[in-house]
Scaffold this active site. Structure first.
Site, PDB file in Angstrom:
ATOM      1  N   HIS A 118     -11.989  -6.192  38.429  1.00  9.28           N
ATOM      2  CA  HIS A 118     -10.542  -6.395  38.265  1.00  9.28           C
ATOM      3  C   HIS A 118      -9.922  -5.018  38.012  1.00  9.28           C
ATOM      4  O   HIS A 118     -10.562  -4.151  37.427  1.00  9.28           O
ATOM      5  CB  HIS A 118     -10.348  -7.310  37.049  1.00  9.28           C
ATOM      6  CG  HIS A 118      -8.955  -7.801  36.832  1.00  9.28           C
ATOM      7  ND1 HIS A 118      -7.953  -7.020  36.299  1.00  9.28           N
ATOM      8  CD2 HIS A 118      -8.390  -9.011  37.063  1.00  9.28           C
ATOM      9  CE1 HIS A 118      -6.843  -7.741  36.196  1.00  9.28           C
ATOM     10  NE2 HIS A 118      -7.080  -8.948  36.658  1.00  9.28           N
ATOM     11  N   ASP A 195     -16.734  -6.948  30.905  1.00  7.44           N
ATOM     12  CA  ASP A 195     -15.420  -7.575  30.989  1.00  7.44           C
ATOM     13  C   ASP A 195     -15.685  -9.080  31.031  1.00  7.44           C
ATOM     14  O   ASP A 195     -16.081  -9.631  32.056  1.00  7.44           O
ATOM     15  CB  ASP A 195     -14.714  -7.074  32.254  1.00  7.44           C
ATOM     16  CG  ASP A 195     -13.440  -7.853  32.543  1.00  7.44           C
ATOM     17  OD1 ASP A 195     -13.125  -8.797  31.796  1.00  7.44           O
ATOM     18  OD2 ASP A 195     -12.767  -7.510  33.534  1.00  7.44           O
ATOM     19  N   GLN A 198     -13.572 -13.867  32.395  1.00  6.61           N
ATOM     20  CA  GLN A 198     -13.853 -15.118  33.106  1.00  6.61           C
ATOM     21  C   GLN A 198     -15.139 -15.780  32.625  1.00  6.61           C
ATOM     22  O   GLN A 198     -15.413 -16.940  32.956  1.00  6.61           O
ATOM     23  CB  GLN A 198     -13.955 -14.860  34.629  1.00  6.61           C
ATOM     24  CG  GLN A 198     -12.692 -14.300  35.235  1.00  6.61           C
ATOM     25  CD  GLN A 198     -11.512 -15.266  35.156  1.00  6.61           C
ATOM     26  OE1 GLN A 198     -11.673 -16.473  34.928  1.00  6.61           O
ATOM     27  NE2 GLN A 198     -10.311 -14.748  35.306  1.00  6.61           N
ATOM     28  N   LYS A 221      -6.973 -17.181  28.641  1.00  5.49           N
ATOM     29  CA  LYS A 221      -7.857 -17.808  29.634  1.00  5.49           C
ATOM     30  C   LYS A 221      -8.808 -18.804  28.961  1.00  5.49           C
ATOM     31  O   LYS A 221      -9.552 -19.510  29.611  1.00  5.49           O
ATOM     32  CB  LYS A 221      -8.649 -16.732  30.386  1.00  5.49           C
ATOM     33  CG  LYS A 221      -7.745 -15.833  31.233  1.00  5.49           C
ATOM     34  CD  LYS A 221      -8.527 -14.795  31.954  1.00  5.49           C
ATOM     35  CE  LYS A 221      -7.663 -13.658  32.470  1.00  5.49           C
ATOM     36  NZ  LYS A 221      -6.939 -13.966  33.701  1.00  5.49           N
ATOM     37  N   CYS A 358      -5.785  -8.963  41.794  1.00  2.84           N
ATOM     38  CA  CYS A 358      -6.002  -7.712  41.037  1.00  2.84           C
ATOM     39  C   CYS A 358      -7.391  -7.153  41.307  1.00  2.84           C
ATOM     40  O   CYS A 358      -8.052  -6.633  40.385  1.00  2.84           O
ATOM     41  CB  CYS A 358      -5.796  -7.903  39.539  1.00  2.84           C
ATOM     42  SG  CYS A 358      -4.130  -8.397  39.113  1.00  2.84           S
TER      43      CYS A 358
HETATM   44  C1  LIG Z   1     -12.126 -10.375  35.276  1.00  2.00           C
HETATM   45  C2  LIG Z   1     -10.813 -10.042  34.617  1.00  2.00           C
HETATM   46  N1  LIG Z   1     -10.700  -8.917  33.916  1.00  2.00           N
HETATM   47  C3  LIG Z   1      -9.573  -8.577  33.291  1.00  2.00           C
HETATM   48  C4  LIG Z   1      -8.452  -9.373  33.358  1.00  2.00           C
HETATM   49  C5  LIG Z   1      -7.213  -8.968  32.638  1.00  2.00           C
HETATM   50  O1  LIG Z   1      -6.925  -9.866  31.625  1.00  2.00           O
HETATM   51  P1  LIG Z   1      -5.532  -9.818  30.826  1.00  2.00           P
HETATM   52  O2  LIG Z   1      -4.465  -9.756  31.890  1.00  2.00           O
HETATM   53  O3  LIG Z   1      -5.503 -11.073  30.061  1.00  2.00           O
HETATM   54  O4  LIG Z   1      -5.555  -8.595  29.978  1.00  2.00           O
HETATM   55  C6  LIG Z   1      -8.507 -10.554  34.105  1.00  2.00           C
HETATM   56  C7  LIG Z   1      -7.307 -11.412  34.255  1.00  2.00           C
HETATM   57  O5  LIG Z   1      -7.054 -11.955  35.304  1.00  2.00           O
HETATM   58  C8  LIG Z   1      -9.731 -10.910  34.745  1.00  2.00           C
HETATM   59  O6  LIG Z   1      -9.839 -12.042  35.440  1.00  2.00           O
END
Ligand SMILES: Cc1ncc(COP(=O)(O)O)c(C=O)c1O
Length: 400
Positions: A118, A195, A198, A221, A358
């Site tokens: 991401h 990270d 998910q 999430k 993203c």
């Molecule tokens: C794998 C992953 N990393 C990071 C993020 C970023 O999360 P946040 O926007 O809640 O900071 C997301 C959100 O879609 C994600 O799916």
């Protein structure tokens, strides 16, 4: 295969009232009434600031805020003193980059990322690389869309100081063998950041068993509020990290000559924190714990199998990611842009995500600009899959 005998909890979620098939939980999860109630109480009859009140309400709020920290930390197998509340996963990763990264990386040190990350797990490291002269390497994927750890093993050198990988891909749903990633990183003296955005809502996490060094995730999430997330960091590493932001609540003593800082995790929570959101985060953890991560994972895996089977039955669908993806299915229909599909599905009360999610480097790797993505949660059931498949049939008829 029938999955209705597992979990269908739509009635607990006011956001799902009516005939609405919400298949965008990977972007953000709907909120159960118990979380909404906890936040409403915290904003209402319980409301006060934390950490400085001499009056009873503030002392109680402080206890509730710290209890939320204990629950969130315990949920991933960590200790409360190792858990920093952040604005979300994005801020958690930026915190590591700005604090640990700036203190520990020097020119020519290396950071290993992967193709499927991401943007939140790419851009903070690029900013850090620009500041420090560190270099970023990118680990390739296997044919079925997993991070290729054999390739990572071959790429890693003692110059690598950090490996930062998605525990579960937000596009492909592929799950990392995180324990092996930790072993590979540690074998060359690098730290591992996962990270977990998910992964946390979909499978049981135990940071001690994974042996990672940093774990980042977001509450929204996990059926909790927006505006809050967490960074877990291994105790000794966190204790040695310099402040991320300066302000109230993170200091020990301030003079114009010299300021000293308080210990972790408060050292990383400058200013009045997201008090009510933290309480909602704790309530969301309680809600998920009650259902049980094992039941939740079984439920989502069954739905993924059912949707993949349904999509495979259509001969003009490309399916991305591995067969055993976790709660997330990305796909494309021949000759129909994912945005057009998403728009027509919306007319049928089916909400999916269409776009690059993203993850533009992953789209470049796949040779496409976008996918359609359906993602499941605690409340998803067969009726959502049936509505999606019927909506795809209708889209086809409109376009052909
Ligand atoms: C794998 C992953 N990393 C990071 C993020 C970023 O999360 P946040 O926007 O809640 O900071 C997301 C959100 O879609 C994600 O799916």
């Amino acid at each position: 295969m029938s999955v209705t005998d597992t979990i269908s909890r739509k009635a607990e979620f006011p956001g799902l009232a009516g005939e609405w098939h919400y298949l965008d939980t990977a972007a953000t999860a709907q909120k159960p009434q118990v979380v909404i109630d906890a936040v409403t109480r915290a904003l209402g009859e319980d409301y006060a600031t934390v950490h400085r009140g001499v009056y009873a309400r503030s002392a109680e709020m402080t206890l509730a805020y710290e209890a939320a920290r204990r629950r969130v930390a315990g949920f991933i197998g960590g200790k409360p003193e190792e858990l920093v509340f952040t604005r979300g996963a994005t801020e958690a990763i930026n915190l590591v980059a700005a604090s640990w990264g700036a203190a520990n990386l020097k020119p020519s040190d290396r950071i290993l990322l992967s193709v499927l990350e991401h943007h939140s797990n790419i851009v903070p490291w690029q900013l850090l690389a620009e500041r420090t002269g560190a270099v970023i390497d990118v680990c390739p994927l296997t044919d079925d869309g997993r991070i290729d750890l054999d390739a990572a093993e071959a790429m890693l050198t003692p110059a690598h100081k950090l490996v930062a990988l998605a525990h579960v891909s937000n596009v492909l749903g592929s799950e990392l063998d995180a324990r092996r990633a930790a072993d590979l990183a540690h074998a060359v003296g690098a730290k591992l950041l996962l990270d977990g955005c998910q992964a946390v809502p979909r499978t049981r996490i135990d940071v001690a068993a994974l042996d990672c060094d940093f774990y980042a995730f977001s509450a929204h999430k996990l059926y909790g509020p927006t505006g809050i997330g967490a960074l877990w960091a291994q105790g000794e590493i966190l204790a040695a990290m310099p402040p991320f932001q300066g302000g109230g609540a993170m200091i020990d003593r301030v003079t114009f000559e010299k300021t000293t800082y308080t210990s972790a995790p408060q050292r990383f929570e400058a200013g009045t924190p997201a008090i009510t959101e933290a309480i909602g985060f704790g309530a969301a953890v309680d809600y998920v714990e009650k259902i049980g991560l094992d039941a939740l994972e079984r439920h989502e895996r069954a739905l993924v199998r059912q949707l993949r089977e349904g999509l495979r039955g259509m001969n003009d669908v490309t399916l991305y990611g591995p067969e055993d993806s976790l709660g997330i299915v990305s796909f494309a229909l021949d000759g129909i842009h994912p945005h057009d599909l998403g728009t027509i599905l919306d007319e049928e009360n089916v909400a999916i995500r269409a776009g690059h999610h993203c993850a533009q480097p992953l789209m470049d790797h796949l040779g496409i600009s976008a996918t359609a993505r359906a993602s499941f949660g605690i409340y998803s059931d067969e009726s959502d899959i049936a509505a999606l498949l019927a909506g795809i049939e209708r889209t086809r008829r409109i376009f052909r």
